[in-house]
Design an enzyme around this catalytic site. Sequence first.
Site, PDB file in Angstrom:
ATOM      1  N   THR A  19       7.116   5.496   3.784  1.00 36.08           N
ATOM      2  CA  THR A  19       7.845   5.253   2.536  1.00 36.08           C
ATOM      3  C   THR A  19       8.698   3.990   2.620  1.00 36.08           C
ATOM      4  O   THR A  19       8.860   3.270   1.642  1.00 36.08           O
ATOM      5  CB  THR A  19       8.712   6.493   2.223  1.00 36.08           C
ATOM      6  N   THR A 101       8.569   9.107   7.293  1.00 38.10           N
ATOM      7  CA  THR A 101       9.487  10.156   7.749  1.00 38.10           C
ATOM      8  C   THR A 101       8.778  11.482   8.044  1.00 38.10           C
ATOM      9  O   THR A 101       9.335  12.343   8.710  1.00 38.10           O
ATOM     10  CB  THR A 101      10.604  10.412   6.710  1.00 38.10           C
TER      11      THR A 101
HETATM   12  N1  ASP Z   1       4.701   9.611   3.073  1.00 34.25           N
HETATM   13  C1  ASP Z   1       5.665   9.243   3.956  1.00 34.25           C
HETATM   14  C2  ASP Z   1       5.193   9.081   5.400  1.00 34.25           C
HETATM   15  O1  ASP Z   1       4.484   8.152   5.670  1.00 34.25           O
HETATM   16  C3  ASP Z   1       6.866  10.046   3.884  1.00 34.25           C
HETATM   17  C4  ASP Z   1       7.997   9.133   4.179  1.00 34.25           C
HETATM   18  O2  ASP Z   1       7.872   8.137   4.814  1.00 34.25           O
HETATM   19  O3  ASP Z   1       9.120   9.465   3.726  1.00 34.25           O
HETATM   20  O4  ASP Z   1       5.524   9.838   6.263  1.00 34.25           O
END
Ligand code: ASP
Length: 331
Positions: A19, A101
């Site tokens: 993200t 995350t």
């Molecule tokens: N979709 C994301 C990831 O690549 C979630 C994030 O980064 O908050 O893990």
Amino acid sequence: MPDWNIMLSKVAFIGTGGTIASLGKDQFDLLDYNASNQRVDAASLIEHARIQGKIAEIIPINFREIDSTALTNEDWAELAEVCFGLMEDPDLAGIVIGHGTASLEETAWVLSLVLKAKKPVILTGSMRPLTGISTDAHANLAAAVRVASTSSITGVLVVVNDEIHSPRLVTKTHTLRVGAFQSPWAGPVGYVDGPFVRMSKSDNAPQSVFPHLLLRSLPRVDITYSHIGADGTAARAFAAAGAKGIVSAGFGPGMGTPAETAALRDLIEAGLVVVQSSRTGSGLIVDSAQHRQLGIIAGGDIGPEKARILLALCLARGDSRDDIERLFLSL
Ligand code: ASP
């Protein structure tokens, strides 16, 4: 243009995607940005955050531009190799890794187990996309760069929302909030307040226990999740699929249903190694008489996802069940 005459430390920034590197359709796209599947590389992310030359001289390293749910063991192996290479550079103060995350805590843990990090290796991510209103991407990146430029800090750490966490206990505790990363019941090991970086406790993660090459030959290890009615089918199916180890994310005190326990006992007799962890998200699984009778290894305070990685590394190294138990009990 930054003024390079000011003596700034040099920090490498490895972009993996997530993200923190994601572009939404507009500034209000805070939830559905994955649909556009657009992520920027490390260099563009630094440019977007407008921090080049302000806290450190940042060297962008484009690694991946993926969602962190798509990472593989091979990606971990390659990332560790990139970090080892960068740590050889005597001019480099530290490394920042931009990461999704979703699996950030797993990558932080795996790197803490394989890197001989004599410099700070800081993982960061964001809960709001790079283009989102009030994004936390810029602030988290800046805080991570500050920690990575701090000469008194070494080892793998997670920096999100002005907090510094140990890879051992940090976990994502909320699907959306910017304060999602916490070390439940233990708290952060430090803080970033504006320009001030302060460690409040020592980090208790075991650092560099395994050769990183093992990441290229990890055996299958799966996690079973306990709930009323769980009948052990998952554990037996994982074994049939080739699992060499099982981590049981059991009920609070560290046990499954009677049917799950029976399945795990059969699998231990068949030679699998089973580690008991808990689905509660924090707390200790103690080495109880019941676990010992069954041959189940008590996972201590290592959560299921991290116990899975630790068990897989032990098995890849050829550790015996008793060696693995000794390691878990010594952490
Ligand atoms: N979709 C994301 C990831 O690549 C979630 C994030 O980064 O908050 O893990």
